[in-house]
Design a protein around this motif. Sequence first.
Motif, short mmCIF file in Angstrom:
data_model
loop_
_atom_site.label_atom_id
_atom_site.label_comp_id
_atom_site.label_asym_id
_atom_site.label_seq_id
_atom_site.Cartn_x
_atom_site.Cartn_y
_atom_site.Cartn_z
N GLY A 10 0.82 -1.20 0.00
CA GLY A 10 0.00 0.00 0.00
C GLY A 10 0.85 1.25 0.00
N ILE A 11 1.77 1.35 0.99
CA ILE A 11 2.66 2.51 1.12
C ILE A 11 4.04 1.99 1.49
CG2 ILE A 11 3.09 4.66 2.37
CD1 ILE A 11 0.08 4.84 2.91
N TRP A 12 5.06 2.34 0.69
CA TRP A 12 6.39 1.82 1.01
C TRP A 12 7.50 2.64 0.40
CZ3 TRP A 12 9.32 -2.04 -2.20
CH2 TRP A 12 8.76 -2.24 -3.48
N ALA A 13 8.73 2.37 0.92
CA ALA A 13 9.94 3.03 0.45
C ALA A 13 11.03 2.00 0.28
CB ALA A 13 10.38 4.10 1.44
N TRP A 14 11.92 2.23 -0.71
CA TRP A 14 13.08 1.38 -0.93
C TRP A 14 14.28 2.26 -1.26
CZ3 TRP A 14 15.45 1.30 -5.81
CH2 TRP A 14 14.73 1.93 -6.83
N ASP A 15 15.47 1.81 -0.93
CA ASP A 15 16.73 2.48 -1.24
C ASP A 15 16.64 3.98 -0.99
OD1 ASP A 15 19.44 1.92 -2.14
OD2 ASP A 15 18.98 3.25 -3.81
N SER A 16 16.21 4.36 0.19
CA SER A 16 16.05 5.76 0.54
C SER A 16 16.56 6.01 1.95
CB SER A 16 14.57 6.18 0.43
OG SER A 16 14.13 6.12 -0.90
N LYS A 17 16.65 7.28 2.31
CA LYS A 17 17.25 7.68 3.58
C LYS A 17 16.36 8.72 4.25
CE LYS A 17 21.56 9.88 5.23
NZ LYS A 17 22.85 10.46 4.77
N ASN A 18 16.26 8.64 5.57
CA ASN A 18 15.50 9.62 6.34
C ASN A 18 14.05 9.68 5.88
OD1 ASN A 18 17.91 10.38 7.73
ND2 ASN A 18 18.43 11.77 6.06
N VAL A 19 13.40 8.53 5.89
CA VAL A 19 11.99 8.42 5.49
C VAL A 19 11.13 8.29 6.75
CG1 VAL A 19 10.28 7.04 4.25
CG2 VAL A 19 12.59 7.31 3.31
N ILE A 20 10.04 9.03 6.78
CA ILE A 20 9.04 8.90 7.85
C ILE A 20 7.69 8.63 7.21
CG2 ILE A 20 7.85 10.02 9.76
CD1 ILE A 20 10.32 11.73 10.20
N PHE A 50 2.32 -1.65 4.92
CA PHE A 50 3.42 -0.69 4.93
C PHE A 50 4.74 -1.45 4.82
CE2 PHE A 50 -0.06 1.18 7.30
CZ PHE A 50 -0.11 2.48 6.83
N ASP A 51 5.76 -0.79 4.26
CA ASP A 51 7.03 -1.48 4.05
C ASP A 51 8.18 -0.49 4.00
OD1 ASP A 51 9.12 -3.14 3.27
OD2 ASP A 51 8.43 -3.33 1.20
N LEU A 52 9.24 -0.76 4.76
CA LEU A 52 10.54 -0.15 4.56
C LEU A 52 11.42 -1.24 3.99
CD1 LEU A 52 10.93 2.02 7.80
CD2 LEU A 52 10.31 2.78 5.50
N ASP A 53 11.86 -1.07 2.75
CA ASP A 53 12.45 -2.18 2.02
C ASP A 53 13.94 -1.93 1.75
OD1 ASP A 53 10.52 -4.47 0.63
OD2 ASP A 53 12.53 -4.41 -0.20
N GLY A 54 14.52 -2.78 0.88
CA GLY A 54 15.95 -2.88 0.69
C GLY A 54 16.69 -1.56 0.61
N GLY A 55 17.74 -1.42 1.42
CA GLY A 55 18.61 -0.26 1.37
C GLY A 55 18.12 0.95 2.13
N VAL A 56 16.97 0.87 2.79
CA VAL A 56 16.47 2.02 3.53
C VAL A 56 17.26 2.20 4.83
CG1 VAL A 56 14.48 2.91 4.81
CG2 VAL A 56 14.15 1.89 2.57
N VAL A 57 17.62 3.44 5.14
CA VAL A 57 18.37 3.73 6.37
C VAL A 57 17.73 4.92 7.09
CG1 VAL A 57 20.55 2.82 5.48
CG2 VAL A 57 20.01 5.23 5.14
N ASN A 58 17.94 4.94 8.41
CA ASN A 58 17.51 6.07 9.26
C ASN A 58 16.04 6.41 9.04
OD1 ASN A 58 20.23 6.11 9.90
ND2 ASN A 58 20.68 7.91 8.67
N SER A 59 15.17 5.43 9.08
CA SER A 59 13.78 5.65 8.69
C SER A 59 12.80 5.05 9.70
CB SER A 59 13.54 5.06 7.30
OG SER A 59 14.32 5.76 6.33
N THR A 60 11.57 5.58 9.68
CA THR A 60 10.59 5.27 10.71
C THR A 60 9.21 5.07 10.13
OG1 THR A 60 11.82 6.61 12.33
CG2 THR A 60 9.51 6.13 12.84
N MET A 61 8.48 4.06 10.63
CA MET A 61 7.04 3.92 10.43
C MET A 61 6.38 4.09 11.79
SD MET A 61 6.62 0.78 7.65
CE MET A 61 7.55 -0.48 8.55
N ASP A 70 21.45 -7.91 -2.61
CA ASP A 70 22.40 -6.94 -3.16
C ASP A 70 21.99 -5.49 -2.94
OD1 ASP A 70 24.07 -8.98 -4.07
OD2 ASP A 70 23.02 -9.11 -5.98
N ALA A 71 21.04 -5.24 -2.06
CA ALA A 71 20.70 -3.86 -1.74
C ALA A 71 21.78 -3.23 -0.87
CB ALA A 71 19.36 -3.81 -1.02
N ARG A 72 21.77 -1.90 -0.81
CA ARG A 72 22.63 -1.22 0.16
C ARG A 72 22.25 -1.67 1.57
NH1 ARG A 72 23.23 5.13 -1.60
NH2 ARG A 72 21.22 5.00 -2.66
N LYS A 73 23.18 -1.60 2.50
CA LYS A 73 22.90 -2.07 3.86
C LYS A 73 21.74 -1.28 4.48
CE LYS A 73 26.06 -3.33 6.86
NZ LYS A 73 27.13 -3.31 7.90
#
Length: 616
Positions: free
Chosen positions: A261-271, A290-301, A321-324
Amino acid sequence: MSLFCKANFCLVAGTYYIKPTGSDALTGISIATAWQSISKVNATVFSPGDIILFEGGSSFTGSIYLDPSSKGTPKNPIIVTSYGTGKAIINAGAGAGFYAYNNSGIEVKNLIFSGSGYTINTSIGVGFYMDKTGNTKLKHIVIENVEVSGFKTAGIQVGSWPSDQSRSGYDSIVIKNCIVHHNGLSGISVFGYYKTTDTFYSHKNLLVSQCIAYNNDGISGWNTHSGSGIIIGQVDSCIIDHCEAYENGKNNDFSTGGPAGIWAWDSKNVIIQHCYSHHNRSKTLDGDGFDLDGGVVNSTMQYNYSHNNDGPGFLVAQYKDARKMKNIVVRYNISERDGKGLGTLIWSGDTAGRVTAEKIDFYNNTIFTDTISNSFANGAIAVYNNYGAMKDIRVCNNILITKNNAITLNIQKTLNLKFYNNAYFDNGQGYKFIDKDIVYYSMITWRSANGQEIYNGKNTGFKSDPQLLNAGGGKQIAGVDSLKTLKSYRYNNTSLLIGKGIVIDSLLCFKNLRTDFYNDTIAVNNQYSPGAHEIDAPSAQFTINNSCRGIVSKFINRSLKSNQYLWNFGDGANSTSFSPNHHYNKAGKFTVTLITTGKFGYIDSLKRTVEIYEIP
């Protein structure tokens, strides 16, 4: 008409009108001299501050296209909108509704874009695309109060893909009050060039607010997942706030992944916060809330409500193979009947032996599940480490409610996974804690075998009814504005869990907490509770400003978070009073009790012995 000045010269910013009864041979600078067609708009080069107005309530055929020659600025954008009554309708047929290429400083507002349906249409509803090289950032895009339907690629899409593989993209993107529905691949999509070895991002400063994405169905036979409501990737600093996504993804048949429904991937500082995601679908995998997916950092749901999705309500997933992935927080959310038995999934499918995800904190959430499915994972919470290693995962202060013999926990191998102070309730139908394929039928035996639910050397965790008002009865609400009315997951004021949370300052973002799911103030005197609801408890306090009879003594109510007060003077000489402060004119030694009542009937009281002296 206004002036846009640059250096030593000024350009006149114009307003241009378009209506079906106009003429492209006229100037377009007034309603009386309005243009007639979108073709005339596309043939015109616009300057900063120009306003393009389509007649509200009228229909126009074609695709609006702004080529790189038409450029606005953040302070003087080009604005495309409606005038008069209602919104103008752009009937795009098989093409794009609006498309801007390698330009910015543009705002698209108050319009309806209609495609011929995602099985016929071949393009985007509202699209911004750039491929400038050299890490270029184009500034200021606003898409506001538009409705978009019937397009193949996306309802709204902002993307970049430069030939030099740099991180060129857009800065300052606002997508607000938009409705996107019955599109193909996605409702709202933001993407950029994807390179896992880089540390930079294509886009900066994205706000998606008060948008609704529904019935964006996905496309059968597509070579990757399709059918997401809101999906963002390659963004540094993004807030998705007060959005709703539902009934998306029903056609997704990609075998190795699906939409959310609502998600982020390979991103930074997501709320992602104060959002509502329900009844999202997939024929294969996912269909998550909801989903925080591969490579996401410093992020919050946080502060989100999910229910009846095909996939888990809340997913934290690291693909191959995503970013950490690092520093992920999932807190003060509610999931009901998600994932066909899977409320939350924390998962890694990355390369074997590689630490691919670390520092994931899942705390103060409430999960209800009453189903067992045949999928690879079940449970109110499942933590699966299929290939790549995950470490430093903490699951704290949550309420996990199961029914109909549903699985409470399902854990596979991880590094430093810790459960602290969670409340487990099985409705009297049997606990199932699965840890590394071994089933434990009580929290106590699971704790003993695996060292879980122990904090600072003390046993933690609760195995009892949390006494919520109506767990499992949340169901569908009337959009994000009704989130606070979801009473089912509030505490009954007799619950034994109230104030029984533990303070773990080392949790990510824990010290900065201010409110719970219901926007109630968190914690009175550091007394937290498990789950998504913190009691906004009253605190009874009073002082007395004179203790000599003859000068009237005034009892001053200094209570906090109270809306009703009851004084009780123990000598029986005075009746009770409901006034905030109380005057008393009698000598003697007696007890005084102040009883305060806060929101939802929660009560606190303070009893003190008071002596009032006679004046000689």
